[in-house]
Design a protein around this motif. Structure first.
Motif, PDB file in Angstrom:
ATOM      1  N   GLU A  52       0.827  -1.195   0.000  1.00  0.00           N
ATOM      2  CA  GLU A  52       0.000   0.000   0.000  1.00  0.00           C
ATOM      3  C   GLU A  52       0.868   1.255   0.000  1.00  0.00           C
ATOM      4  O   GLU A  52       2.079   1.195   0.179  1.00  0.00           O
ATOM      5  CB  GLU A  52      -0.938  -0.005   1.217  1.00  0.00           C
ATOM      6  CG  GLU A  52      -0.221   0.121   2.556  1.00  0.00           C
ATOM      7  CD  GLU A  52       0.268  -1.211   3.095  1.00  0.00           C
ATOM      8  OE1 GLU A  52       0.887  -1.165   4.170  1.00  0.00           O
ATOM      9  OE2 GLU A  52       0.078  -2.249   2.481  1.00  0.00           O
ATOM     10  N   THR A  53       0.231   2.395  -0.225  1.00  0.00           N
ATOM     11  CA  THR A  53       0.944   3.667  -0.228  1.00  0.00           C
ATOM     12  C   THR A  53       1.447   3.957   1.178  1.00  0.00           C
ATOM     13  O   THR A  53       0.697   3.916   2.143  1.00  0.00           O
ATOM     14  CB  THR A  53       0.022   4.808  -0.703  1.00  0.00           C
ATOM     15  OG1 THR A  53      -0.435   4.491  -2.019  1.00  0.00           O
ATOM     16  CG2 THR A  53       0.753   6.131  -0.720  1.00  0.00           C
ATOM     17  N   GLY A  54       2.741   4.237   1.290  1.00  0.00           N
ATOM     18  CA  GLY A  54       3.352   4.483   2.587  1.00  0.00           C
ATOM     19  C   GLY A  54       3.251   5.926   3.029  1.00  0.00           C
ATOM     20  O   GLY A  54       3.302   6.235   4.197  1.00  0.00           O
ATOM     21  N   GLY A  55       3.114   6.827   2.080  1.00  0.00           N
ATOM     22  CA  GLY A  55       3.013   8.244   2.404  1.00  0.00           C
ATOM     23  C   GLY A  55       3.373   9.083   1.197  1.00  0.00           C
ATOM     24  O   GLY A  55       3.443   8.597   0.070  1.00  0.00           O
ATOM     25  N   THR A  56       3.626  10.340   1.452  1.00  0.00           N
ATOM     26  CA  THR A  56       4.055  11.233   0.390  1.00  0.00           C
ATOM     27  C   THR A  56       5.326  11.949   0.827  1.00  0.00           C
ATOM     28  O   THR A  56       5.545  12.212   2.011  1.00  0.00           O
ATOM     29  CB  THR A  56       2.980  12.288   0.053  1.00  0.00           C
ATOM     30  OG1 THR A  56       2.649  13.006   1.241  1.00  0.00           O
ATOM     31  CG2 THR A  56       1.734  11.653  -0.510  1.00  0.00           C
ATOM     32  N   TRP A  72       4.761   7.355  -2.273  1.00  0.00           N
ATOM     33  CA  TRP A  72       5.656   6.200  -2.358  1.00  0.00           C
ATOM     34  C   TRP A  72       4.961   5.001  -1.754  1.00  0.00           C
ATOM     35  O   TRP A  72       4.099   5.125  -0.915  1.00  0.00           O
ATOM     36  CB  TRP A  72       7.000   6.467  -1.671  1.00  0.00           C
ATOM     37  CG  TRP A  72       6.900   6.894  -0.245  1.00  0.00           C
ATOM     38  CD1 TRP A  72       6.763   8.162   0.232  1.00  0.00           C
ATOM     39  CD2 TRP A  72       6.928   6.049   0.899  1.00  0.00           C
ATOM     40  NE1 TRP A  72       6.700   8.163   1.589  1.00  0.00           N
ATOM     41  CE2 TRP A  72       6.808   6.880   2.041  1.00  0.00           C
ATOM     42  CE3 TRP A  72       7.049   4.688   1.090  1.00  0.00           C
ATOM     43  CZ2 TRP A  72       6.790   6.367   3.326  1.00  0.00           C
ATOM     44  CZ3 TRP A  72       7.038   4.192   2.381  1.00  0.00           C
ATOM     45  CH2 TRP A  72       6.909   5.037   3.466  1.00  0.00           C
ATOM     46  N   LYS A  73       5.329   3.829  -2.240  1.00  0.00           N
ATOM     47  CA  LYS A  73       4.697   2.596  -1.792  1.00  0.00           C
ATOM     48  C   LYS A  73       5.675   1.758  -0.999  1.00  0.00           C
ATOM     49  O   LYS A  73       6.879   1.832  -1.194  1.00  0.00           O
ATOM     50  CB  LYS A  73       4.179   1.795  -2.986  1.00  0.00           C
ATOM     51  CG  LYS A  73       3.089   2.528  -3.724  1.00  0.00           C
ATOM     52  CD  LYS A  73       2.389   1.626  -4.683  1.00  0.00           C
ATOM     53  CE  LYS A  73       1.287   2.439  -5.326  1.00  0.00           C
ATOM     54  NZ  LYS A  73       0.180   1.648  -5.715  1.00  0.00           N
TER      55      LYS A  73
END
Length: 66
Positions: free
Chosen positions: A23-27, A33-34
């Motif tokens: 899943e997407t880890g953050g921005t 970023w994944k």
């Protein structure tokens, strides 16, 4: 890949790891970023597994790891 270190030439084969994209880890700076998780073989080596302890040697000193 050909490498050179302190006058010694040698070839290196890069290791390839299987990964799964999560899943997407953050921005970061506006880009998302994944999370990438490696596909691991979860089995323990047989020498450390169910057989109890293993006798190892480090710099001439023998010890047991259980």
């Amino acid at each position: 890949m050909k490498l050179h270190y302190r006058g010694v030439n040698y070839d290196s084969e890069p290791l390839m790891a299987d990964v799964t994209e999560g899943e997407t880890g953050g921005t970061y700076r506006g880009h998302s970023w994944k999370i990438h998780k490696p596909k691991l073989n979860r089995r323990r080596p047989s020498s450390v597994g169910r057989q109890g302890s293993v006798e190892l040697t480090y710099r001439g000193v023998t010890y047991r790891r259980s």
